[in-house]
Scaffold this active site. Structure first.
Site, PDB file in Angstrom:
ATOM      1  N   HIS A 206       0.853  -1.242  -0.024  1.00  0.00           N
ATOM      2  CA  HIS A 206       0.183  -0.068   0.032  1.00  0.00           C
ATOM      3  C   HIS A 206       0.779   1.323  -0.044  1.00  0.00           C
ATOM      4  O   HIS A 206       0.290   2.214  -0.119  1.00  0.00           O
ATOM      5  CB  HIS A 206      -0.901  -0.036   1.111  1.00  0.00           C
ATOM      6  CG  HIS A 206      -0.313   0.453   2.515  1.00  0.00           C
ATOM      7  ND1 HIS A 206       0.350  -0.720   3.172  1.00  0.00           N
ATOM      8  CD2 HIS A 206       0.000   1.599   3.057  1.00  0.00           C
ATOM      9  CE1 HIS A 206       0.902  -0.185   4.561  1.00  0.00           C
ATOM     10  NE2 HIS A 206       0.714   1.187   4.319  1.00  0.00           N
TER      11      HIS A 206
HETATM   12  C1  UD1 Z   1      -2.068   6.092   5.194  1.00  0.00           C
HETATM   13  C2  UD1 Z   1      -0.663   6.336   5.823  1.00  0.00           C
HETATM   14  C3  UD1 Z   1       0.396   5.254   5.788  1.00  0.00           C
HETATM   15  C4  UD1 Z   1      -0.102   4.253   6.433  1.00  0.00           C
HETATM   16  C5  UD1 Z   1      -1.465   3.639   5.854  1.00  0.00           C
HETATM   17  C6  UD1 Z   1      -1.900   2.519   6.751  1.00  0.00           C
HETATM   18  C7  UD1 Z   1      -0.452   8.756   5.285  1.00  0.00           C
HETATM   19  C8  UD1 Z   1       0.158  10.150   4.590  1.00  0.00           C
HETATM   20  N1  UD1 Z   1      -0.381   7.566   5.021  1.00  0.00           N
HETATM   21  O1  UD1 Z   1      -1.693   5.655   3.850  1.00  0.00           O
HETATM   22  O2  UD1 Z   1       1.496   5.779   6.478  1.00  0.00           O
HETATM   23  O3  UD1 Z   1       1.045   2.918   6.187  1.00  0.00           O
HETATM   24  O4  UD1 Z   1      -2.393   4.722   6.041  1.00  0.00           O
HETATM   25  O5  UD1 Z   1      -2.861   1.685   6.078  1.00  0.00           O
HETATM   26  O6  UD1 Z   1      -1.124   9.267   6.431  1.00  0.00           O
HETATM   27  N2  UD1 Z   1      -9.164   4.439   0.794  1.00  0.00           N
HETATM   28  C9  UD1 Z   1     -10.772   3.890   0.672  1.00  0.00           C
HETATM   29  N3  UD1 Z   1     -10.857   3.676   2.069  1.00  0.00           N
HETATM   30  C10 UD1 Z   1     -10.482   3.732   3.276  1.00  0.00           C
HETATM   31  C11 UD1 Z   1      -9.092   4.543   3.235  1.00  0.00           C
HETATM   32  C12 UD1 Z   1      -8.480   4.629   2.226  1.00  0.00           C
HETATM   33  O7  UD1 Z   1     -10.892   3.525  -0.249  1.00  0.00           O
HETATM   34  O8  UD1 Z   1     -11.186   3.442   4.165  1.00  0.00           O
HETATM   35  C13 UD1 Z   1      -8.374   4.868  -0.483  1.00  0.00           C
HETATM   36  C14 UD1 Z   1      -8.875   6.318  -0.825  1.00  0.00           C
HETATM   37  O9  UD1 Z   1      -8.732   6.096  -2.169  1.00  0.00           O
HETATM   38  C15 UD1 Z   1      -7.660   7.074  -0.509  1.00  0.00           C
HETATM   39  C16 UD1 Z   1      -6.603   6.266  -0.440  1.00  0.00           C
HETATM   40  O10 UD1 Z   1      -7.076   4.700  -0.042  1.00  0.00           O
HETATM   41  O11 UD1 Z   1      -7.306   8.240  -1.354  1.00  0.00           O
HETATM   42  C17 UD1 Z   1      -5.269   6.383   0.565  1.00  0.00           C
HETATM   43  O12 UD1 Z   1      -5.993   6.633   1.940  1.00  0.00           O
HETATM   44  P1  UD1 Z   1      -4.964   7.564   2.891  1.00  0.00           P
HETATM   45  O13 UD1 Z   1      -5.570   7.420   4.189  1.00  0.00           O
HETATM   46  O14 UD1 Z   1      -4.767   8.868   2.198  1.00  0.00           O
HETATM   47  O15 UD1 Z   1      -3.590   7.050   2.792  1.00  0.00           O
HETATM   48  P2  UD1 Z   1      -3.097   5.449   2.944  1.00  0.00           P
HETATM   49  O16 UD1 Z   1      -2.419   4.929   1.545  1.00  0.00           O
HETATM   50  O17 UD1 Z   1      -4.069   4.581   3.696  1.00  0.00           O
HETATM   51  N1  UDP Z   2      -3.867  -5.510   8.838  1.00  0.00           N
HETATM   52  C1  UDP Z   2      -5.019  -6.213   8.954  1.00  0.00           C
HETATM   53  N2  UDP Z   2      -5.703  -6.477   7.674  1.00  0.00           N
HETATM   54  C2  UDP Z   2      -4.992  -6.266   6.560  1.00  0.00           C
HETATM   55  C3  UDP Z   2      -3.992  -5.858   6.607  1.00  0.00           C
HETATM   56  C4  UDP Z   2      -3.171  -5.303   7.613  1.00  0.00           C
HETATM   57  O1  UDP Z   2      -5.368  -6.311  10.033  1.00  0.00           O
HETATM   58  O2  UDP Z   2      -5.793  -6.731   5.534  1.00  0.00           O
HETATM   59  C5  UDP Z   2      -3.084  -5.108   9.946  1.00  0.00           C
HETATM   60  C6  UDP Z   2      -1.699  -5.691  10.206  1.00  0.00           C
HETATM   61  O3  UDP Z   2      -1.768  -6.981  10.979  1.00  0.00           O
HETATM   62  C7  UDP Z   2      -0.979  -4.580  10.990  1.00  0.00           C
HETATM   63  C8  UDP Z   2      -1.332  -3.448  10.661  1.00  0.00           C
HETATM   64  O4  UDP Z   2      -2.721  -3.555   9.891  1.00  0.00           O
HETATM   65  O5  UDP Z   2      -1.185  -4.723  12.529  1.00  0.00           O
HETATM   66  C9  UDP Z   2      -0.505  -2.786   9.472  1.00  0.00           C
HETATM   67  O6  UDP Z   2      -1.322  -1.837   8.824  1.00  0.00           O
HETATM   68  P1  UDP Z   2      -0.794  -1.213   7.362  1.00  0.00           P
HETATM   69  O7  UDP Z   2      -0.139  -2.237   6.781  1.00  0.00           O
HETATM   70  O8  UDP Z   2      -2.122  -0.761   6.925  1.00  0.00           O
HETATM   71  O9  UDP Z   2       0.189   0.188   7.831  1.00  0.00           O
HETATM   72  P2  UDP Z   2       1.569   0.164   8.330  1.00  0.00           P
HETATM   73  O10 UDP Z   2       1.856  -0.471   9.222  1.00  0.00           O
HETATM   74  O11 UDP Z   2       2.595   0.222   7.079  1.00  0.00           O
HETATM   75  O12 UDP Z   2       1.598   1.829   8.675  1.00  0.00           O
END
Ligand code: UD1
Ligand code: UDP
Length: 359
Positions: A206
């Site tokens: 992601h």
């Molecule tokens: C965010 C964090 C990242 C973290 C990740 C965990 C920032 C800059 N990034 O990235 O550090 O590792 O969360 O998962 O804060 N979207 C949906 N549904 C949701 C959430 C997101 O469809 O519930 C889609 C949307 O298209 C959105 C995109 O995912 O634009 C990105 O979501 P966003 O929260 O901006 O960043 P992440 O990539 O999730």
């Molecule tokens: N995780 C989850 N379901 C998923 C993917 C990740 O429960 O489908 C959990 C995972 O076990 C970990 C956390 O989400 O505890 C990690 O989050 P993510 O990879 O979104 O973000 P990051 O740690 O890179 O910020």
């Protein structure tokens, strides 16, 4: 003591569980949760509150997705209002997301002490939004809770040494210890997906540095599709990756793509995987907690001790063949035994320190 905890993204719900439970049992402690709404799909948010028994947020801002400035700015304005109303003794944030930065800046401007859990992590790559968020948050925090000595050194190199820095271990390990047996006993995900313990690769992708660079995303998906010709690959797909892969028209081949899974299913999938291939920060550590070899599809990692101990290997996704070869080569690899992330009591220590007030 009143703590206002700001959370918004999937890993923060999981991290927040440990302290939320410890706070409920501690006399004289009131913790209020504020959910920014950064993640909002039920399988990116609600499922974790249900499975981990996290109290319902006292505030839900419902901000949702958007460009960095707009998203962070809206959060900042709304969190400020809550802080003015609640006047907490501490504002607590986890990790490095836009929700983390917004909470930290809002509080610092109002002279409310900020507690940063997972402080001192660095990738030394400022093109990552997370690196910007964590550096800024560390520099306005009154209490820096770090998981490792490496993080202490990073802070010290930036002039952040002193009694405000506390090595407490990793709250994710606290949560993993309490949930591991429950996942093993109750999750039926392996049966539902038709895979055997030790007989598949688990992957998550992601990070913007992969999803937003077409060649890298193509190399990762192509590489996992090649692996799937030899070994089942389970890929619970983050909504960001689903959207960008669709825009690029990528072919997932024989990869078993699923929606994001809940925490118990994720832990079970991690525990029983032959290899974990990821770009997630949390998943790298969980691979180590469960003794599973990990391939991290990034140029660098904040969790360098995992690489040094041999449990994790960094792989720049330059081609599908590279990704395939590295993932398959990781089977059976083990690293040094040890306890890199504390003893599972980080949350209790954080509360003890917060109760003493800012230094
Ligand atoms: C965010 C964090 C990242 C973290 C990740 C965990 C920032 C800059 N990034 O990235 O550090 O590792 O969360 O998962 O804060 N979207 C949906 N549904 C949701 C959430 C997101 O469809 O519930 C889609 C949307 O298209 C959105 C995109 O995912 O634009 C990105 O979501 P966003 O929260 O901006 O960043 P992440 O990539 O999730
Ligand atoms: N995780 C989850 N379901 C998923 C993917 C990740 O429960 O489908 C959990 C995972 O076990 C970990 C956390 O989400 O505890 C990690 O989050 P993510 O990879 O979104 O973000 P990051 O740690 O890179 O910020």
């Amino acid at each position: 003591m009143k703590i206002l905890t700001v959370i918004g993204a999937r890993p923060q719900f999981i991290k927040a569980a440990a302290l939320a439970h410890a706070a409920k049992e501690r006399a004289g402690v009131q913790e209020l949760l504020l959910h920014t709404g950064q993640h909002y799909d039920p399988n990116m948010s609600d499922v974790f509150f249900d499975e981990l028994g996290i109290p319902a947020p006292a505030y839900h801002l419902g901000i949702g997705s958007g460009p960095h400035g707009a998203q962070t700015g809206q959060m900042l304005a709304e969190i400020e209002k809550v802080l003015l109303q609640e006047k907490p003794d501490w504002l607590l944030v986890y990790g490095d997301t836009n929700s983390t930065l917004a909470g930290a800046v809002a509080a610092a401007k109002l002279h409310i002490p900020v507690a940063h859990v997972e402080a001192g992590l660095r990738s030394f790559n400022k093109r990552m939004p997370e690196e910007v968020n964590r550096i800024l948050t560390d520099h306005v925090s009154a209490a820096l809770f770090v998981p490792t000595q490496t993080a202490v050194q990073h802070l010290s190199a930036e002039g952040l040494a002193g009694p405000q820095v506390h090595v407490v271990g990793d709250v994710m390990y606290d949560v993993a210890l309490t949930m591991a047996e429950r996942a093993k006993a109750h999750s039926t995900v392996l049966e539902r997906l038709g895979v055997q313990p030790g007989g598949y690769v688990l992957s998550t992708i992601h990070r913007a540095e992969n999803t937003d660079v077409p060649e890298r995303l193509a190399a990762i998906v192509g590489g996992l599709a090649l692996v799937a010709q030899e070994l089942p690959v389970i890929l619970p797909l983050h909504p960001r990756t689903r959207k960008l892969a669709a825009e690029q028209g990528l072919d997932f081949g024989g990869i078993q793509v699923t929606n994001p899974v809940g925490y118990l299913d994720m832990v079970r999938l991690e525990q029983a995987a032959a290899v974990i291939a990821t770009d997630s920060g949390g998943v790298q550590k969980e691979a180590y907690f469960y003794g599973v070899p990990c391939v991290t599809m990034r140029d660098e990692t904040e969790w360098t001790e995992l690489v040094e101990s041999g449990w994790n290997r960094l792989v720049t996704p330059t081609s599908a063949q590279t990704v395939r070869d590295e993932v398959l080569a990781a089977r059976g690899r083990r690293g040094e035994e040890g306890q890199l992330y504390g003893d599972g009591q980080a949350a209790g220590r954080i509360l003890d320190i917060l109760m003493q007030g800012p230094t």
